[in-house]
Design an enzyme around this catalytic site. Sequence first.
Site, PDB file in Angstrom:
ATOM      1  N   ASP A   5      43.099  43.771  45.337  1.00 56.68           N
ATOM      2  CA  ASP A   5      42.194  43.606  46.676  1.00 56.68           C
ATOM      3  C   ASP A   5      41.512  45.021  46.535  1.00 56.68           C
ATOM      4  O   ASP A   5      41.576  45.922  46.046  1.00 56.68           O
ATOM      5  CB  ASP A   5      43.003  43.289  47.686  1.00 56.68           C
ATOM      6  CG  ASP A   5      42.100  43.387  49.012  1.00 56.68           C
ATOM      7  OD1 ASP A   5      41.137  42.711  49.202  1.00 56.68           O
ATOM      8  OD2 ASP A   5      42.576  44.142  49.886  1.00 56.68           O
ATOM      9  N   ASP A   8      39.351  46.388  50.079  1.00 60.22           N
ATOM     10  CA  ASP A   8      39.412  46.982  51.510  1.00 60.22           C
ATOM     11  C   ASP A   8      40.844  47.410  51.691  1.00 60.22           C
ATOM     12  O   ASP A   8      41.666  46.254  52.000  1.00 60.22           O
ATOM     13  CB  ASP A   8      38.770  46.353  52.476  1.00 60.22           C
ATOM     14  CG  ASP A   8      37.034  46.336  52.278  1.00 60.22           C
ATOM     15  OD1 ASP A   8      36.695  47.231  52.656  1.00 60.22           O
ATOM     16  OD2 ASP A   8      36.599  45.259  51.938  1.00 60.22           O
TER      17      ASP A   8
END
Length: 218
Positions: free
Chosen positions: A9, A11
């Site tokens: 991922d 953020d």
Amino acid sequence: MALRAVIFDFDGLILDTETPAYTSWQETYRGHGAALDRELWTANIGTHGWDAARHLEELLGRPIDHAELRAARLTRHYALIDAEVVRPGVVGWLNEAKELGLAVGLASSSGEQWVGPHLERLGLREHFAVLATGDRVQRVKPDPALYRLALDSLGVDPGDAIAVEDSANGIAAAKAAGLPAVAVPNAMTVELDFSRADLVLDSLTDAGIAEVAARLGL
């Protein structure tokens, strides 16, 4: 080791953009005499759809200038993000992936125009063979589309990859796509339910890829 790829991922995992986002919205709410509920905010981390400006408008019971509010909020958000550095352990994992000959991808609900420049600024873009971003799919996390796109682009089966996430929505997306998932919560997501994760680490410095793969039976 059967592992062939690691999909990150962005953020909150690679760069903590989530604390600055919450802080900037929290300050915006306070400036209007309202309060931003932390649980409501964290429940929506890792996905899109909930509108903080519209929610503020609902709390106030009157219309607000969304464009003006967002512009001021973003200025503060960007200033806070500029002070952030790569989260602990990320560079170590990326270097280990290279040493192990693993493919590296990224699956983010954010768009490429957000993710790409940050990776360039951090000097990390070259590590990623694939950027599966929210502007490339119809539905973002917790839908599995982003992970399926990353897997297809890397040419890897779900069982031969590890997903690394910081949010419950991200874990849900990875599991729905058939990947084993490692949760690495940050300050904003640490209180979320990560029971669906195959492994939870306090930090990527706690264990390397090879150790995690062994613990997951890969």
